[in-house]
Design a protein around this motif. Structure first.
Motif, PDB file in Angstrom:
ATOM      1  N   ASP A 103       0.852  -1.195   0.000  1.00 33.91           N
ATOM      2  CA  ASP A 103       0.000   0.000   0.000  1.00 33.91           C
ATOM      3  C   ASP A 103       0.888   1.247   0.000  1.00 33.91           C
ATOM      4  O   ASP A 103       0.773   2.139   0.842  1.00 33.91           O
ATOM      5  CB  ASP A 103      -0.959   0.004   1.194  1.00 33.91           C
ATOM      6  CG  ASP A 103      -2.087   1.011   1.043  1.00 33.91           C
ATOM      7  OD1 ASP A 103      -2.189   1.670  -0.015  1.00 33.91           O
ATOM      8  OD2 ASP A 103      -2.880   1.152   1.995  1.00 33.91           O
ATOM      9  N   GLU A 111      -6.799   6.031  -4.255  1.00 38.52           N
ATOM     10  CA  GLU A 111      -7.595   7.225  -3.949  1.00 38.52           C
ATOM     11  C   GLU A 111      -8.328   7.747  -5.185  1.00 38.52           C
ATOM     12  O   GLU A 111      -9.478   8.160  -5.102  1.00 38.52           O
ATOM     13  CB  GLU A 111      -6.727   8.338  -3.359  1.00 38.52           C
ATOM     14  CG  GLU A 111      -6.335   8.127  -1.920  1.00 38.52           C
ATOM     15  CD  GLU A 111      -5.046   7.322  -1.751  1.00 38.52           C
ATOM     16  OE1 GLU A 111      -4.414   6.949  -2.768  1.00 38.52           O
ATOM     17  OE2 GLU A 111      -4.679   7.050  -0.588  1.00 38.52           O
ATOM     18  N   ASP A 133     -10.327  10.007   5.262  1.00 41.62           N
ATOM     19  CA  ASP A 133      -9.141   9.273   4.829  1.00 41.62           C
ATOM     20  C   ASP A 133      -7.937   9.618   5.707  1.00 41.62           C
ATOM     21  O   ASP A 133      -7.081   8.780   5.954  1.00 41.62           O
ATOM     22  CB  ASP A 133      -8.832   9.571   3.361  1.00 41.62           C
ATOM     23  CG  ASP A 133      -7.725   8.691   2.809  1.00 41.62           C
ATOM     24  OD1 ASP A 133      -7.784   7.457   3.002  1.00 41.62           O
ATOM     25  OD2 ASP A 133      -6.796   9.233   2.197  1.00 41.62           O
ATOM     26  N   LYS A 136      -9.051   8.210   9.606  1.00 46.13           N
ATOM     27  CA  LYS A 136      -9.318   6.768   9.568  1.00 46.13           C
ATOM     28  C   LYS A 136     -10.024   6.233  10.819  1.00 46.13           C
ATOM     29  O   LYS A 136      -9.500   5.376  11.534  1.00 46.13           O
ATOM     30  CB  LYS A 136      -8.027   5.999   9.329  1.00 46.13           C
ATOM     31  CG  LYS A 136      -7.386   6.355   7.996  1.00 46.13           C
ATOM     32  CD  LYS A 136      -6.533   5.281   7.466  1.00 46.13           C
ATOM     33  CE  LYS A 136      -5.806   5.656   6.205  1.00 46.13           C
ATOM     34  NZ  LYS A 136      -6.582   6.151   5.116  1.00 46.13           N
ATOM     35  N   LEU A 140     -12.092   1.861   9.103  1.00 44.53           N
ATOM     36  CA  LEU A 140     -10.988   2.307   8.254  1.00 44.53           C
ATOM     37  C   LEU A 140      -9.633   2.039   8.913  1.00 44.53           C
ATOM     38  O   LEU A 140      -8.668   1.688   8.226  1.00 44.53           O
ATOM     39  CB  LEU A 140     -11.130   3.787   7.899  1.00 44.53           C
ATOM     40  CG  LEU A 140     -12.323   4.131   7.016  1.00 44.53           C
ATOM     41  CD1 LEU A 140     -12.377   5.627   6.754  1.00 44.53           C
ATOM     42  CD2 LEU A 140     -12.276   3.354   5.716  1.00 44.53           C
ATOM     43  N   ASN A 144      -6.871  -0.429   7.192  1.00 46.09           N
ATOM     44  CA  ASN A 144      -5.589   0.189   6.860  1.00 46.09           C
ATOM     45  C   ASN A 144      -4.434  -0.343   7.718  1.00 46.09           C
ATOM     46  O   ASN A 144      -3.304   0.067   7.549  1.00 46.09           O
ATOM     47  CB  ASN A 144      -5.695   1.710   7.012  1.00 46.09           C
ATOM     48  CG  ASN A 144      -4.558   2.425   6.326  1.00 46.09           C
ATOM     49  OD1 ASN A 144      -4.313   2.220   5.152  1.00 46.09           O
ATOM     50  ND2 ASN A 144      -3.857   3.251   7.072  1.00 46.09           N
ATOM     51  N   SER A 145      -4.705  -1.280   8.610  1.00 45.68           N
ATOM     52  CA  SER A 145      -3.682  -1.743   9.555  1.00 45.68           C
ATOM     53  C   SER A 145      -2.594  -2.596   8.914  1.00 45.68           C
ATOM     54  O   SER A 145      -1.531  -2.766   9.492  1.00 45.68           O
ATOM     55  CB  SER A 145      -4.341  -2.536  10.688  1.00 45.68           C
ATOM     56  OG  SER A 145      -4.805  -3.779  10.195  1.00 45.68           O
ATOM     57  N   HIS A 146      -2.832  -3.150   7.765  1.00 46.60           N
ATOM     58  CA  HIS A 146      -1.863  -4.000   7.058  1.00 46.60           C
ATOM     59  C   HIS A 146      -1.497  -5.244   7.862  1.00 46.60           C
ATOM     60  O   HIS A 146      -0.416  -5.796   7.701  1.00 46.60           O
ATOM     61  CB  HIS A 146      -0.607  -3.223   6.667  1.00 46.60           C
ATOM     62  CG  HIS A 146      -0.895  -1.967   5.935  1.00 46.60           C
ATOM     63  ND1 HIS A 146      -1.358  -1.959   4.640  1.00 46.60           N
ATOM     64  CD2 HIS A 146      -0.814  -0.674   6.313  1.00 46.60           C
ATOM     65  CE1 HIS A 146      -1.540  -0.704   4.245  1.00 46.60           C
ATOM     66  NE2 HIS A 146      -1.229   0.084   5.244  1.00 46.60           N
ATOM     67  N   HIS A 152      -5.862  -4.606   1.515  1.00 47.40           N
ATOM     68  CA  HIS A 152      -6.993  -3.676   1.436  1.00 47.40           C
ATOM     69  C   HIS A 152      -6.567  -2.331   0.853  1.00 47.40           C
ATOM     70  O   HIS A 152      -7.088  -1.295   1.239  1.00 47.40           O
ATOM     71  CB  HIS A 152      -7.596  -3.445   2.827  1.00 47.40           C
ATOM     72  CG  HIS A 152      -8.147  -4.669   3.464  1.00 47.40           C
ATOM     73  ND1 HIS A 152      -9.150  -5.413   2.909  1.00 47.40           N
ATOM     74  CD2 HIS A 152      -7.830  -5.280   4.626  1.00 47.40           C
ATOM     75  CE1 HIS A 152      -9.436  -6.428   3.703  1.00 47.40           C
ATOM     76  NE2 HIS A 152      -8.642  -6.372   4.744  1.00 47.40           N
ATOM     77  N   THR A 153      -5.623  -2.356  -0.056  1.00 47.99           N
ATOM     78  CA  THR A 153      -5.120  -1.110  -0.641  1.00 47.99           C
ATOM     79  C   THR A 153      -6.251  -0.292  -1.234  1.00 47.99           C
ATOM     80  O   THR A 153      -6.325   0.922  -1.038  1.00 47.99           O
ATOM     81  CB  THR A 153      -4.039  -1.420  -1.692  1.00 47.99           C
ATOM     82  OG1 THR A 153      -2.961  -2.090  -1.039  1.00 47.99           O
ATOM     83  CG2 THR A 153      -3.540  -0.151  -2.365  1.00 47.99           C
ATOM     84  N   ASP A 156      -9.961   0.131   1.675  1.00 50.07           N
ATOM     85  CA  ASP A 156     -10.078   1.180   2.698  1.00 50.07           C
ATOM     86  C   ASP A 156     -10.512   2.501   2.076  1.00 50.07           C
ATOM     87  O   ASP A 156     -11.351   3.205   2.619  1.00 50.07           O
ATOM     88  CB  ASP A 156      -8.795   1.312   3.530  1.00 50.07           C
ATOM     89  CG  ASP A 156      -7.606   1.835   2.759  1.00 50.07           C
ATOM     90  OD1 ASP A 156      -7.435   1.474   1.571  1.00 50.07           O
ATOM     91  OD2 ASP A 156      -6.818   2.594   3.345  1.00 50.07           O
ATOM     92  N   ASP A 157      -9.985   2.809   0.906  1.00 53.30           N
ATOM     93  CA  ASP A 157     -10.374   4.056   0.238  1.00 53.30           C
ATOM     94  C   ASP A 157     -11.801   3.990  -0.301  1.00 53.30           C
ATOM     95  O   ASP A 157     -12.539   4.980  -0.246  1.00 53.30           O
ATOM     96  CB  ASP A 157      -9.391   4.373  -0.892  1.00 53.30           C
ATOM     97  CG  ASP A 157      -8.006   4.668  -0.339  1.00 53.30           C
ATOM     98  OD1 ASP A 157      -7.896   5.625   0.457  1.00 53.30           O
ATOM     99  OD2 ASP A 157      -7.056   3.936  -0.654  1.00 53.30           O
TER     100      ASP A 157
END
Length: 182
Positions: A103, A111, A133, A136, A140, A144-146, A152-153, A156-157
């Motif tokens: 990401d 985005e 964004d 978060k 979100l 976005n936690s990876h 979830h690249t 999340d957006d």
């Protein structure tokens, strides 16, 4: 599932997937990836609660449902989630594979894709999206936690954009209540 339309220019047929089929697939993909309507409603509530007195989750869900009825939104959800899945399965070409897995911050296409959702409801959607964004909240942060095997690249957006669009639609439906300046 498909409708056929004659294309006079090429003397062939164009297959068009019915909107209902796309919407069902988009909603199912969100659910399969762990995004529930309540998660989206919490984000809309987060964005609009300071501006609309007595706002509740049911009202937020009503506006989310409207956003999720748009074909542009279906296409964005399906495209973005498919790219995330392909990245998880390591089926993308180098260097895109690594960019999506990590990401990468300067990638930005995630985005841009999400902005196709936000664009449906006007300029307030852009400010709502930029804000959510950045901070978060709610789901979100999790997306976005990876952490874990899922990528979830795009998701999340997309989720942030759905919430921003629904919040914008909600704000537009309450013009007498607004000194809504986000």
């Amino acid at each position: 599932m498909y409708s056929k339309f004659k294309n006079d220019a090429s003397e062939g047929f164009i297959l068009v997937i019915k909107g209902e089929t796309l919407e069902n697939k988009a909603r199912q993909l969100l659910k399969d990836r762990g995004v529930e309507m309540a998660d989206l409603a919490e984000l809309v509530l987060f964005l609009q609660k300071p501006y609309i007195e007595d706002l509740d989750l049911a009202t937020c869900i009503e506006h989310i449902d409207s956003v999720l009825s748009k074909r542009e939104v279906h296409n964005t959800i399906i495209t973005g989630i498919q790219l995330d899945i392909l990245a998880e399965e390591k089926k993308l070409l180098h260097p895109l594979q690594e960019i999506l897995e990590e990401d990468e911050g300067l990638y930005g296409i995630d985005e841009i894709l999400a902005l196709s959702i936000v664009n449906v409801y006007g300029s307030i959607g852009f400010t709502n999206y930029g804000y959510i964004d950045k901070v978060k909240p709610g789901i979100l942060a999790k997306l976005n936690s990876h952490e874990g095997p899922q990528v979830h690249t795009f998701l999340d957006d997309i989720v942030g954009a759905i919430a921003a669009a629904a919040a914008s639609r909600l704000a537009h439906s309450q013009p007498d209540k607004s000194s809504i300046t986000q």
